[in-house]
Structures are given as C-alpha cells and as structure tokens.
Design a protein around this motif. Sequence first.
Motif, PDB file in Angstrom:
ATOM      1  N   LEU A 379       0.825  -1.205   0.000  1.00 40.12           N
ATOM      2  CA  LEU A 379       0.000   0.000   0.000  1.00 40.12           C
ATOM      3  C   LEU A 379       0.863   1.261   0.000  1.00 40.12           C
ATOM      4  CD1 LEU A 379      -2.425  -1.156   2.855  1.00 40.12           C
ATOM      5  CD2 LEU A 379      -2.740  -1.489   0.394  1.00 40.12           C
ATOM      6  N   HIS A 380       0.353   2.292  -0.668  1.00 45.26           N
ATOM      7  CA  HIS A 380       0.951   3.618  -0.606  1.00 45.26           C
ATOM      8  C   HIS A 380      -0.180   4.631  -0.488  1.00 45.26           C
ATOM      9  CE1 HIS A 380       4.703   1.887  -2.263  1.00 45.26           C
ATOM     10  NE2 HIS A 380       5.264   2.920  -1.673  1.00 45.26           N
ATOM     11  N   GLY A 381       0.121   5.823  -0.052  1.00 51.67           N
ATOM     12  CA  GLY A 381      -0.892   6.864   0.014  1.00 51.67           C
ATOM     13  C   GLY A 381      -0.488   7.920   1.010  1.00 51.67           C
ATOM     14  N   THR A 382      -1.406   8.846   1.274  1.00 54.63           N
ATOM     15  CA  THR A 382      -1.062   9.978   2.138  1.00 54.63           C
ATOM     16  C   THR A 382      -0.814   9.548   3.583  1.00 54.63           C
ATOM     17  OG1 THR A 382      -3.423  10.391   2.423  1.00 54.63           O
ATOM     18  CG2 THR A 382      -2.278  11.675   0.731  1.00 54.63           C
ATOM     19  N   LEU A 383      -1.306   8.366   3.966  1.00 54.50           N
ATOM     20  CA  LEU A 383      -1.021   7.888   5.319  1.00 54.50           C
ATOM     21  C   LEU A 383       0.241   7.031   5.363  1.00 54.50           C
ATOM     22  CD1 LEU A 383      -1.996   7.961   8.203  1.00 54.50           C
ATOM     23  CD2 LEU A 383      -3.511   6.032   7.735  1.00 54.50           C
ATOM     24  N   ALA A 384       0.690   6.559   4.208  1.00 54.85           N
ATOM     25  CA  ALA A 384       1.888   5.704   4.154  1.00 54.85           C
ATOM     26  C   ALA A 384       2.709   6.079   2.926  1.00 54.85           C
ATOM     27  CB  ALA A 384       1.497   4.241   4.098  1.00 54.85           C
ATOM     28  N   PRO A 385       3.358   7.265   2.953  1.00 60.49           N
ATOM     29  CA  PRO A 385       4.100   7.709   1.768  1.00 60.49           C
ATOM     30  C   PRO A 385       5.209   6.740   1.360  1.00 60.49           C
ATOM     31  CG  PRO A 385       3.879   9.488   3.375  1.00 60.49           C
ATOM     32  CD  PRO A 385       3.378   8.251   4.041  1.00 60.49           C
ATOM     33  N   ALA A 386       5.817   6.044   2.330  1.00 54.92           N
ATOM     34  CA  ALA A 386       6.901   5.102   1.983  1.00 54.92           C
ATOM     35  C   ALA A 386       6.412   3.666   1.972  1.00 54.92           C
ATOM     36  CB  ALA A 386       8.063   5.257   2.961  1.00 54.92           C
ATOM     37  N   GLY A 387       5.130   3.464   2.224  1.00 52.81           N
ATOM     38  CA  GLY A 387       4.588   2.122   2.066  1.00 52.81           C
ATOM     39  C   GLY A 387       4.019   1.509   3.331  1.00 52.81           C
ATOM     40  N   ALA A 388       3.220   0.464   3.121  1.00 48.53           N
ATOM     41  CA  ALA A 388       2.639  -0.342   4.187  1.00 48.53           C
ATOM     42  C   ALA A 388       2.266  -1.682   3.560  1.00 48.53           C
ATOM     43  CB  ALA A 388       1.413   0.339   4.784  1.00 48.53           C
ATOM     44  N   VAL A 389       1.967  -2.660   4.401  1.00 47.46           N
ATOM     45  CA  VAL A 389       1.716  -4.019   3.921  1.00 47.46           C
ATOM     46  C   VAL A 389       0.421  -4.542   4.519  1.00 47.46           C
ATOM     47  CG1 VAL A 389       2.590  -6.405   3.999  1.00 47.46           C
ATOM     48  CG2 VAL A 389       4.185  -4.516   3.648  1.00 47.46           C
ATOM     49  N   LEU A 390      -0.345  -5.269   3.710  1.00 44.43           N
ATOM     50  CA  LEU A 390      -1.540  -5.960   4.203  1.00 44.43           C
ATOM     51  C   LEU A 390      -1.559  -7.356   3.600  1.00 44.43           C
ATOM     52  CD1 LEU A 390      -4.528  -6.089   5.392  1.00 44.43           C
ATOM     53  CD2 LEU A 390      -5.268  -5.254   3.154  1.00 44.43           C
ATOM     54  N   LYS A 391      -1.737  -8.362   4.469  1.00 49.18           N
ATOM     55  CA  LYS A 391      -1.913  -9.712   3.928  1.00 49.18           C
ATOM     56  C   LYS A 391      -3.387  -9.826   3.526  1.00 49.18           C
ATOM     57  CE  LYS A 391      -0.217 -13.627   5.991  1.00 49.18           C
ATOM     58  NZ  LYS A 391      -0.292 -14.943   6.704  1.00 49.18           N
ATOM     59  N   ARG A 512      -3.954   1.428  -2.007  1.00 46.75           N
ATOM     60  CA  ARG A 512      -3.956   2.779  -1.447  1.00 46.75           C
ATOM     61  C   ARG A 512      -4.275   2.768   0.044  1.00 46.75           C
ATOM     62  NH1 ARG A 512      -1.785   6.924  -4.034  1.00 46.75           N
ATOM     63  NH2 ARG A 512      -2.943   8.206  -2.546  1.00 46.75           N
ATOM     64  N   LEU A 513      -3.648   3.698   0.754  1.00 45.81           N
ATOM     65  CA  LEU A 513      -3.969   3.939   2.164  1.00 45.81           C
ATOM     66  C   LEU A 513      -3.884   5.446   2.378  1.00 45.81           C
ATOM     67  CD1 LEU A 513      -4.590   2.647   4.937  1.00 45.81           C
ATOM     68  CD2 LEU A 513      -2.143   2.824   5.430  1.00 45.81           C
ATOM     69  N   ASP A 514      -5.049   6.080   2.567  1.00 44.17           N
ATOM     70  CA  ASP A 514      -5.075   7.546   2.605  1.00 44.17           C
ATOM     71  C   ASP A 514      -5.754   8.072   3.859  1.00 44.17           C
ATOM     72  OD1 ASP A 514      -3.892   8.357  -0.014  1.00 44.17           O
ATOM     73  OD2 ASP A 514      -5.505   7.065  -0.766  1.00 44.17           O
ATOM     74  N   LEU A 515      -5.226   9.209   4.290  1.00 41.85           N
ATOM     75  CA  LEU A 515      -5.832   9.982   5.373  1.00 41.85           C
ATOM     76  C   LEU A 515      -6.583  11.125   4.705  1.00 41.85           C
ATOM     77  CD1 LEU A 515      -6.059  10.667   8.413  1.00 41.85           C
ATOM     78  CD2 LEU A 515      -3.897  11.924   8.179  1.00 41.85           C
ATOM     79  N   ASP A 516      -7.910  11.108   4.808  1.00 42.01           N
ATOM     80  CA  ASP A 516      -8.714  12.070   4.061  1.00 42.01           C
ATOM     81  C   ASP A 516      -8.907  13.361   4.863  1.00 42.01           C
ATOM     82  OD1 ASP A 516     -10.195  13.218   2.126  1.00 42.01           O
ATOM     83  OD2 ASP A 516     -11.954  11.910   2.329  1.00 42.01           O
ATOM     84  N   VAL A 517      -7.799  14.023   5.104  1.00 42.98           N
ATOM     85  CA  VAL A 517      -7.811  15.306   5.828  1.00 42.98           C
ATOM     86  C   VAL A 517      -6.966  16.261   5.003  1.00 42.98           C
ATOM     87  CG1 VAL A 517      -7.083  16.497   7.929  1.00 42.98           C
ATOM     88  CG2 VAL A 517      -7.998  14.166   8.077  1.00 42.98           C
ATOM     89  N   ASP A 518      -7.463  17.511   4.824  1.00 43.35           N
ATOM     90  CA  ASP A 518      -6.727  18.360   3.883  1.00 43.35           C
ATOM     91  C   ASP A 518      -5.381  18.809   4.462  1.00 43.35           C
ATOM     92  OD1 ASP A 518      -6.902  21.054   5.031  1.00 43.35           O
ATOM     93  OD2 ASP A 518      -9.050  20.834   4.673  1.00 43.35           O
TER      94      ASP A 518
END
Length: 576
Positions: A379-391, A512-518
């Motif tokens: 996963l990547h996104g505004t909450l994990a700019p360098a990445g994250a993992v989900l099984k 994707r993993l995003d924090l939906d805050v401006d």
Amino acid sequence: MSQNDTKKGNGDVFSSPDRDGFIHRAFMRGAGHSAAAVRRRPVIGICNSFSELNPCNAGLRDLARSVERGVVAAGGFPLEFPTISLAEPFIRPSTLYLRNLMAIDVEEMISSSPIDAVVLLGGCDKTVPAQLMGAISAGKPAMAVTAGPRAVGRLHGAPLTIDDLWTLSDRRRSGALGEDEWETVEGLLVPGVGTCNVLGTAVTMAMIAETLGMSLPGSSLLPATSGARAAAAEETGRRAVERARGGQPPTDFVTPAALENAFRMLCAVSGSTNAVIHLEAIAGRIGHRLGMRAMAEWSWSTPVLAQVRPSGPHLLEDLEEAGGLPAVLKELQPLLHTDALAGTGETWAQVLSRVTHRDSPALRTAADPVFAAGGLAMLHGTLAPAGAVLKRSAADPRLWRHRGPAVVFDGVADLHARIDDPGLGITEDSVLVLRGAGPVGGPGMPEVGQLPIPRRLLHKGVTDLVRISDARMSGTATGTVVLHVAPEAAEGGPLALVRDGDPIVLDALDGRLDLDVDEAELARRTPAVTAPAPRRGYAALYRRHITQAPEGCDFDFLTATAEPSPAVPAVPADRP
Ligand code: FES
C-alpha cells in the motif's frame, strides 16, 4: 598467549606447520579430538542457536549431532559454536529489536573463527533471517538447517495449532471460555519442541531459506522430531563440505533472481508479513533492493495457492503431503527464475523436473488458485508515503475497500488501557490506529499490529476490523491488519498527525492507504509521537542506525557496501 595472525580466520591454520597451527591443533586435541581429526579439511562450523531460553529451537542440539555425522562422513572436521538465540514469546521489547545484534554475532563468529564453511541451525522466527544475513555478510560457504515445525496438539478431538491462541484468547476476553479450560489449553497448545506448527514466520523463513538454495529442497516442512529431518541435517553436513570444497559463497545462491523467487513463493503460500522485512534485509546484504513497487508487481502476478493455517483450514502436514515447497515452486515454475540454484547445487529447473504436485486442497494448482493474484497488498498513500503491507489473503474481503473514522491509540500501554472503553464509541466501521510501535518507536516493531477487537464488538459477533499501525503482527495472526506503515510515527510519518474521527480510506485492490484530511489542516497539527534517544549500549547503537521497514530494518552500516567480499578459496580434501 598472543596471536600473531590478526587476519580473519579460516581452517587453513589447522594444517599449518608454524606455531599458530601447532597451537590450534594442541588446543583441539585438549578438547578430545584426535591428531588425525584436527588435520582434516574443510573445517565446518555448526552455528547453533540452541538455547534453553528458546524452546522452539530446543531440537537443534540433536540436529547438530546429525550435521556432524554428515560432515565427518564427507571427510570434514565439524566444530559447533553457540550464538545468541531469540525466542519470540520471551524477548522484549521484540525479537526484531535484537535480530541485527544476532546477525552481527553470527557474522563475526563465522568471519573470525578458523572455519572454512558453516551450517546454520536456526528455527524461531528471527533466528533464521539473522543467520542468513550474518552468513551472507561473512561470505564463507554456508547452508542452513531449520528446526522444523512442532507437532500439532488436540483439543476436544480437533487439531489445536498455535494460531488458535488468538481465537481462544478472544473467547476468554468475551467470557465464552472459562479459566479452567484456559488452564487446560496451557498444557496442550505447545505439545513439543520445534517451531510454530502453522505457516507463521518461522516456517515462512524456513521455506525462504529453501527457495534461496540455502537449505536442501524438501526440507523446510519436515516435522521437528522426525527421522527425515535428522537425515536432512546429516545430508546438509555432507553438502556443506562440498560447498566448502567448491568455494561457493552464499552470494552464489542468494541472488536478485532467487530473492524474487522467494517473494513469489511467499505470496503463493500466504506466508508471514514479517518475511517482507526480512527479505529486504537479506537483499541489502548482497547490495540489492527489492522495493515496494517491484514487490507489488510480483504479488499481482503470483497466484495464491496454499490454504494452510493461519490463512486457510489445512495443516502444514497437508502441505507437506502435497509435495511441500518443491510442489509450490512447481506450480509457480513459469513465473520463476529456474536458473537460480537449489540447496543441492543444481538449478531449480533440474530439481523441479523430478517434482510432482500431489493433488490436495492444501495446495491448489495455478489453474485453479485460491486467489488469482495479490495475496500481499503493498500500500501507498497519504497515510503511508513510503509504504505499508496488508496480507489481503488473510483479510475479510468486505473490508478490502473501506472508509471509516479513526480511533487512535498512542502506544501499546494506551491500547491495552482503553481498547474496551465503551466511551470510545468503536463500531464495525471504525478504523483502529496504533502508532508509536515502529522500528524506532516500539522499539523493534513489536508484533502488536493485530489490535484486539473490543469486547463489546466480540459479543456482537464481530470478527474483523480495519486496523492500521507502524508495528508488525505475528505470522500466526490474521485479519484486515495494515502493518509496517512508513515512515513510522516516531520518525515524523503522517500516522503521528491522525486524530480520532479522521476519515481513513483503505483500498487493498488499488494499493492505497489515505488519510482524508486536507493538507492545510495537517500542517496545523503537531506530531503526537516522539521517541527518546538512548545514550548508551545497544539501545543507542540501534536508535542511531536502524532503518525503516521498507529498507528491511537493518542497520545502515551492515548492508553491503562498495567494499567487495573477499573471494572464497576452494578447500582441498584432507591434508594429512
Ligand atoms: Fe518460536 Fe513461533 S514462537 S517459532
């Protein structure tokens, strides 16, 4: 007594006519070895992580004797030595915190000792990657024997494996399991020595060692106390002598192609998420990076084939009966670099030409997989700019795409203090966030990422929630658990800015993993997590040099550098 020769050690010294050789032979004869034995070559170290503080590795004391038999039968001189050992249930703050220390111990013992090659005896989760990392950096020929999975227990006539602990623990928290039965389970859950009896981190890493050609094909799933495992250990001793005589360093086996094979195998069997970190650390030891982008591509082009606990209903012995790891690789063959070497020294193409996949629900075919692809979501996104993992293969499909309000916990103590507080208003839509549990913040990324489901929701029959953290989770755990969020909160990652009620969006299909805050609002916030900087001892070394999860959490100074490893000389047979 002084040592005149300060170069790194190897077994040549035992054959030397000078005073140093005399001293080496004399001391070994004092330990009971014969005049002929102390002159045999190659000298094979047996690097044993047996420890009474590590029951998973308790069988390694016996397996060392089997390795010795193989070394002697092939004309070598075996010498066993200990290193530190890391038991997952006992070490605090976490075994990952000490993995690099063990890797240093292994590397320096191999480098500095008068041995030509080494057999690595590991088992419990971090002991295998630590040994592989250390041995690769030491550069001498090496092979691995893993401890093997322990027997399966029984409870009320049904198989009882270590992953049942999580369900039983939840049932106890909800009041469905009484204290009497809980005590009964205590005596049944771990019915013998060996590693965890599901496809957790230990077995995953054993399968990775096998895929990398560092252990014998077909060896990783053999039961801990079986004759077959002892025989494999003996054969490994014999092969280690061959590897020493051929002068084959670990980098002949652990190549970028072999690492890609190992990652695809990890995806196909739904192995432990911890292996993502360890594979990157192992890659770093050969001066290579796998990278989140490549791993995402490999995951999305690799079918999920195994249905083994904790990610399926079947037992490891069912997977072994289907043909074990070689059968998995046989199904994956069109995707693999089959010119990579197996533990026999043959190419995997040669080994797989003799392998059949015996029909079994524990191991599906590539034509009829469990999932077509994408078992591990990067996963990547505004909450994990360098990445994250989900099984993803172990998550509730209803939660693969989810938007929900955050409920934030600052560290493990806060989590345990408040998780059952009805005032938090946690619902099935909530996204539980744990921060301050990363490589620096934990420290050592404790396996707490599978946040417990609040008791109130357990009573309602809720079995999964989206959970997000900079921690890891046990290889025996399951759920919609997003892990290894990077940068971690203690290093200023956006996780540190999340507040209760913030909308979080997970899309495991789009990665994707995003924090939906401006952004303007986030800029006004102050990071909520800091980590103290220890000033002495290993803690200070760790804090200064630990890297983030996408870099494998190795120390920055231990990865391969521009300085090449010295060439490994071939070792002649006996020198009388
Ligand atoms: Fe040691 Fe699982 S706790 S292998």
